[in-house]
Design a protein around this motif. Sequence first.
Motif, mmCIF file in Angstrom:
data_model
loop_
_atom_site.group_PDB
_atom_site.id
_atom_site.type_symbol
_atom_site.label_atom_id
_atom_site.label_comp_id
_atom_site.label_asym_id
_atom_site.label_seq_id
_atom_site.Cartn_x
_atom_site.Cartn_y
_atom_site.Cartn_z
ATOM 1 N N CYS A 251 1.108 -1.231 -0.252
ATOM 2 C CA CYS A 251 -0.154 0.219 -0.244
ATOM 3 C C CYS A 251 1.521 1.370 0.054
ATOM 4 N N ARG A 252 0.581 2.525 -0.579
ATOM 5 C CA ARG A 252 1.264 3.345 -1.038
ATOM 6 C C ARG A 252 0.077 4.672 -0.725
ATOM 7 N N LEU A 253 0.404 5.336 0.068
ATOM 8 C CA LEU A 253 -0.761 6.177 1.297
ATOM 9 C C LEU A 253 -0.101 7.603 0.729
ATOM 10 N N ASP A 254 -0.962 8.806 0.345
ATOM 11 C CA ASP A 254 -0.279 9.786 0.107
ATOM 12 C C ASP A 254 -1.516 10.886 -0.032
ATOM 13 N N ARG A 255 -1.237 12.122 0.227
ATOM 14 C CA ARG A 255 -2.728 12.959 0.652
ATOM 15 C C ARG A 255 -3.247 13.106 -0.163
ATOM 16 N N ASN A 256 -3.297 13.060 -1.329
ATOM 17 C CA ASN A 256 -4.281 12.469 -2.855
ATOM 18 C C ASN A 256 -5.226 11.465 -2.935
ATOM 19 N N ARG A 257 -4.035 10.391 -2.791
ATOM 20 C CA ARG A 257 -4.953 8.723 -3.264
ATOM 21 C C ARG A 257 -3.679 7.818 -2.694
#
Length: 140
Positions: A64-70
């Motif tokens: 999983c790669r989570l950033d502010r927009n997605r």
Amino acid sequence: MELSFPATETEASAGIAKLSAGLAKRGLPPHKADDVKIALAEAINNVVEHAYMDVAPAGVQVTCRLDRNRLDILISDTGHPLPGYEPPDGTPAPLGTRIRDLPEGGFGWFLIHQLTSDICYERRDGCNRLSLRFNFEEDG
């Protein structure tokens, strides 16, 4: 965030719970948590039930790669490929279909399509790679 587990119902359930809790701790928007958990559960359960059908189950790896927009999720396994080497289109049964005429499966793919922003599948070197994307920028 990465997690690997054996492709069994019990391990998949525990893995989905760990992933959901880990994403919440890392800042997954609360209003997206249920969508992500449902799509993850449907996709991972498909691996357990179908990819490893009639073969000894091996592992499932989820990144999983989570950033502010997605949020981007990659689910990998070494089971059977998806039929036609592509995910089902998720088309639901037509309205008015009698219960006894409904297909046995396929509803999970409808949910996955409805809850994600993008789906990508590839079979490479004997490995299934299903990518799910959840965009957040348009959410309030």
